[in-house]
Design an enzyme around this catalytic site. Structure first.
Site, PDB file in Angstrom:
ATOM      1  N   THR A 181      37.721 -12.603  29.000  1.00  0.00           N
ATOM      2  CA  THR A 181      37.757 -14.069  28.932  1.00  0.00           C
ATOM      3  C   THR A 181      37.260 -14.475  27.547  1.00  0.00           C
ATOM      4  O   THR A 181      36.562 -13.698  26.887  1.00  0.00           O
ATOM      5  CB  THR A 181      36.840 -14.705  29.991  1.00  0.00           C
ATOM      6  OG1 THR A 181      35.507 -14.260  29.729  1.00  0.00           O
ATOM      7  CG2 THR A 181      37.237 -14.291  31.400  1.00  0.00           C
ATOM      8  N   GLU A 328      41.521 -14.976  34.445  1.00  0.00           N
ATOM      9  CA  GLU A 328      41.204 -14.339  35.733  1.00  0.00           C
ATOM     10  C   GLU A 328      42.392 -14.340  36.693  1.00  0.00           C
ATOM     11  O   GLU A 328      42.320 -13.787  37.782  1.00  0.00           O
ATOM     12  CB  GLU A 328      40.027 -15.067  36.407  1.00  0.00           C
ATOM     13  CG  GLU A 328      38.666 -14.833  35.765  1.00  0.00           C
ATOM     14  CD  GLU A 328      38.340 -15.841  34.675  1.00  0.00           C
ATOM     15  OE1 GLU A 328      39.276 -16.445  34.095  1.00  0.00           O
ATOM     16  OE2 GLU A 328      37.136 -16.024  34.388  1.00  0.00           O
ATOM     17  N   LYS A 437      28.498 -36.965  33.528  1.00  0.00           N
ATOM     18  CA  LYS A 437      27.882 -37.519  34.735  1.00  0.00           C
ATOM     19  C   LYS A 437      27.037 -38.719  34.348  1.00  0.00           C
ATOM     20  O   LYS A 437      25.955 -38.584  33.810  1.00  0.00           O
ATOM     21  CB  LYS A 437      27.062 -36.452  35.448  1.00  0.00           C
ATOM     22  CG  LYS A 437      27.984 -35.421  36.109  1.00  0.00           C
ATOM     23  CD  LYS A 437      27.331 -34.076  36.263  1.00  0.00           C
ATOM     24  CE  LYS A 437      28.416 -33.035  36.437  1.00  0.00           C
ATOM     25  NZ  LYS A 437      28.234 -31.850  35.610  1.00  0.00           N
ATOM     26  N   TRP A 442      31.096 -39.696  38.088  1.00  0.00           N
ATOM     27  CA  TRP A 442      31.773 -38.802  37.153  1.00  0.00           C
ATOM     28  C   TRP A 442      32.733 -39.561  36.257  1.00  0.00           C
ATOM     29  O   TRP A 442      33.491 -40.421  36.706  1.00  0.00           O
ATOM     30  CB  TRP A 442      32.598 -37.759  37.924  1.00  0.00           C
ATOM     31  CG  TRP A 442      31.766 -36.707  38.590  1.00  0.00           C
ATOM     32  CD1 TRP A 442      30.419 -36.535  38.480  1.00  0.00           C
ATOM     33  CD2 TRP A 442      32.245 -35.678  39.469  1.00  0.00           C
ATOM     34  NE1 TRP A 442      30.028 -35.456  39.233  1.00  0.00           N
ATOM     35  CE2 TRP A 442      31.122 -34.915  39.847  1.00  0.00           C
ATOM     36  CE3 TRP A 442      33.504 -35.315  39.950  1.00  0.00           C
ATOM     37  CZ2 TRP A 442      31.215 -33.819  40.703  1.00  0.00           C
ATOM     38  CZ3 TRP A 442      33.593 -34.226  40.798  1.00  0.00           C
ATOM     39  CH2 TRP A 442      32.469 -33.484  41.170  1.00  0.00           C
TER      40      TRP A 442
HETATM   41  P1  AMP Z   1      41.465 -19.072  29.762  1.00  0.00           P
HETATM   42  O1  AMP Z   1      40.984 -18.112  30.764  1.00  0.00           O
HETATM   43  O2  AMP Z   1      40.856 -18.887  28.412  1.00  0.00           O
HETATM   44  O3  AMP Z   1      42.944 -19.140  29.739  1.00  0.00           O
HETATM   45  O4  AMP Z   1      40.959 -20.515  30.211  1.00  0.00           O
HETATM   46  C1  AMP Z   1      41.262 -21.022  31.461  1.00  0.00           C
HETATM   47  C2  AMP Z   1      40.864 -22.464  31.506  1.00  0.00           C
HETATM   48  O5  AMP Z   1      41.659 -23.217  30.589  1.00  0.00           O
HETATM   49  C3  AMP Z   1      41.118 -23.111  32.846  1.00  0.00           C
HETATM   50  O6  AMP Z   1      40.087 -22.846  33.764  1.00  0.00           O
HETATM   51  C4  AMP Z   1      41.188 -24.587  32.452  1.00  0.00           C
HETATM   52  O7  AMP Z   1      39.911 -25.149  32.286  1.00  0.00           O
HETATM   53  C5  AMP Z   1      41.861 -24.538  31.105  1.00  0.00           C
HETATM   54  N1  AMP Z   1      43.299 -24.780  31.265  1.00  0.00           N
HETATM   55  C6  AMP Z   1      44.289 -23.881  31.267  1.00  0.00           C
HETATM   56  N2  AMP Z   1      45.485 -24.502  31.404  1.00  0.00           N
HETATM   57  C7  AMP Z   1      45.242 -25.816  31.513  1.00  0.00           C
HETATM   58  C8  AMP Z   1      46.047 -26.980  31.691  1.00  0.00           C
HETATM   59  N3  AMP Z   1      47.357 -26.915  31.764  1.00  0.00           N
HETATM   60  N4  AMP Z   1      45.414 -28.174  31.787  1.00  0.00           N
HETATM   61  C9  AMP Z   1      44.077 -28.267  31.704  1.00  0.00           C
HETATM   62  N5  AMP Z   1      43.267 -27.216  31.523  1.00  0.00           N
HETATM   63  C10 AMP Z   1      43.836 -25.998  31.428  1.00  0.00           C
END
Ligand code: AMP
Length: 544
Positions: A181, A328, A437, A442
């Site tokens: 990650t 993940e 918050k 929110w």
């Molecule tokens: P990563 O594991 O680095 O791809 O990050 C995943 C996170 O990116 C998710 O839990 C979201 O918070 C954010 N994310 C991914 N795609 C989107 C989307 N289309 N809209 C909003 N947030 C997104």
């Protein structure tokens, strides 16, 4: 009673056998660091991938061993994607945008014994090699000037005489690919995908109701192969037989637009930041490139502002498909394709829907949990999204502490705050840690950012929480203006006031030249929160 069906193993070699037999002559095109174009076929790629597997074995790489890549998107990286897991080892994609200290940490944590590195990235490797556990360094490049003690990728492959019968039987539950990650909080964590997860993810990603990728497509993944498997596209394209175009290190708008045109690209995919740059380039020279082949731009990794979807569609006839996912989850979670009912709605409603994150892919189950338990699917109630499915992680690699990411009944807690409507359409309202918050209530930073980016003078905006003496937190914004445009903070506040209650409005709006980004190209909200740490709100918007 058990079914009478073969226990066929869902593996990456099964995808590749199909690609080689049915689509062996389809093309894979790569732009090299010197900008020259390299072309060959799936047949060539898969043959060389097998050779790589044999060569790695001769270097002592056994089943389950991790082989790292430190590469841009190109054909040799694809060979590693295909060849390493097919040999029974695990391909671990290192994120070249991480700090060398983090790269050293990740390589050690993963126990990478070999690394395949682009020649143009040797400088980066040198910054952490001493601290990394690599026994062998394989240099992917033009074969010249390979430093002493390192192996040349091409020489290694040419040392393999026969690789025909070398693919071992692979258990579909065995690990195939590893990806960390991006670690916006704490250390990066390792996600380990099984062959089965990749195979099912591949199958689901090709469906019309998800990414809709076909044999006739030409796909250019701008999303790096070190980010969540380039959203699975290398595998999905191989399964359906789509032509692939790899942009190498040249990700600037001009280079990408040229490749879109010259290779007649039909699908491209990347994070919003990339598309923002492309939109500005297209706006500056609207008819310069022939993009008539393009079917859609898949955008995900961060929320896509509605203004961007409109901009591409209305000014350039290009369709954005918005998808949500996570490392993940291999990473596909949801896709905002409109159902037949939704397609009958007004244009404005359709745009608003396309800016949401959409319906879960088949086999991805979703639910959202608020403070009082699971929330209703009514489009309003907000809660943290939980997911389960055959390509969702059930733990992190070699982690004593999974950081409270899993529920007692085995669902993964995404950390995203969502609402889900009666039809199952998901809208991400915020990251749990980015929600503002105000008292007990929110405020969605995403909603404010999207509205700010809807102002004609605004190129980019980010909203974070700053301390408030009475309400604990309040929203503050940073904004990048489009070049040649002007707007004062009070103009932007007036613009927001049309859509939000007064207590939602940012207490300050600062104009900046650039917004800090993470290694994945997302807004680095932690850096912005730091910027506003000492700042104090003086007004009380809830007082009147
Ligand atoms: P990563 O594991 O680095 O791809 O990050 C995943 C996170 O990116 C998710 O839990 C979201 O918070 C954010 N994310 C991914 N795609 C989107 C989307 N289309 N809209 C909003 N947030 C997104």
């Amino acid at each position: 009673m058990q079914g009478l069906i073969m226990d066929y193993q869902l593996t990456i070699p099964a995808i590749l056998r199909r690609a080689e037999q049915l689509f062996g002559d389809r093309e894979i095109v790569s732009r090299q660091p010197d900008r020259s174009i390299q072309r060959y076929t799936y047949g060539d790629c898969i043959r060389r991938a097998r050779k790589l597997g044999v060569a790695l074995k001769s270097l002592g790489v056994g089943r389950g061993d991790r082989v790292a890549t430190l590469c841009w998107n190109h054909y040799r990286h694809l060979e590693a994607y295909y060849g390493i897991p097919s040999s029974g080892a695990v391909v671990h994609t290192l994120n070249l945008r991480l700090h060398p200290d983090d790269l050293a940490y990740v390589a050690n944590h993963a126990g990478d014994t070999v690394v395949i590195v682009d020649k143009v990235l040797l400088g980066l490797l040198e910054k952490f090699r001493e601290r990394a556990p690599f026994k062998h360094v394989i240099v992917a490049g033009d074969g010249s000037d390979v430093p002493d003690g390192m192996l040349d990728y091409e020489v290694l492959l040419s040392s393999v005489q026969n690789s025909d019968d070398e693919s071992p039987e692979i258990d579909e539950r065995a690990a195939a690919v590893m990806c960390y990650t991006s670690g916006t909080t704490g250390r990066p964590k390792g996600v380990l995908y099984s062959h089965r997860a990749i195979a099912l993810h591949t199958l689901a990603s090709a469906l019309t109701m998800t990414l809709d990728i076909r044999e006739a497509d030409t796909v250019l993944a701008v999303v790096p192969m070190f980010h969540a498997n380039a959203w699975g596209l290398p595998f999905t394209c191989a399964m359906v037989g789509a032509k692939q175009v790899c942009p190498g290190p040249h990700l600037d708008p001009k280079s990408l637009l040229e490749l879109f045109e010259s290779e007649r690209v039909t699908i491209s995919a990347g994070v919003p930041t990339i598309w923002l740059g492309l939109l500005q380039a297209l706006d500056a020279e609207p008819r310069k490139y022939d993009l008539s082949a393009m079917r859609k731009l898949i955008v995900g990794g961060a929320a896509v502002p509605e203004s961007m979807i409109r901009g591409f569609q209305e000014r350039h006839g290009l369709s954005i498909v918005h998808a949500w996912g996570m490392t993940e989850m291999a990473p596909l979670g949801t896709v905002a394709n409109l159902s037949s009912d939704m397609a009958k709605e007004s244009k404005d409603t359709q745009y608003a829907l396309r800016a949401k994150q959409g319906l879960p892919a088949p086999f991805v189950e979703i639910r959202a949990r608020g403070e009082d338990g699971l929330v209703e699917w009514n489009g309003n109630s907000m809660g943290e999204l939980e997911v389960r499915g055959p390509w969702v992680a059930n733990g992190y690699y070699d982690a004593s502490d999974s950081g409270d990411r899993f529920t007692e009944d085995g669902w993964f807690k995404t950390g995203d705050i969502v609402s889900i409507d009666a039809k199952g359409f998901v809208e991400i309202r915020d990251r749990a840690k980015d929600l503002i918050k105000s008292g007990g209530e929110w405020i969605s930073s995403v909603a404010l950012e999207n509205a700010l980016m809807g102002h004609p003078a605004v190129a980019e905006a980010a909203v974070v929480a700053a301390p408030h003496p009475k309400w604990q937190e309040c929203p503050v914004a940073v904004v990048v203006l489009k070049s040649g445009q002007s707007a004062r903070p009070e103009d932007l506040t007036t613009h927001l006031a049309q859509s939000f209650p007064r207590w939602w409005l940012p207490h300050t709006i600062e104009m900046v030249a650039e917004i800090p980004r993470t290694s994945a190209g997302k807004v680095q909200k932690s850096a912005l929160r730091e910027r506003f740490k000492g700042w104090t709100a003086t007004d009380d918007p809830k007082a009147d």
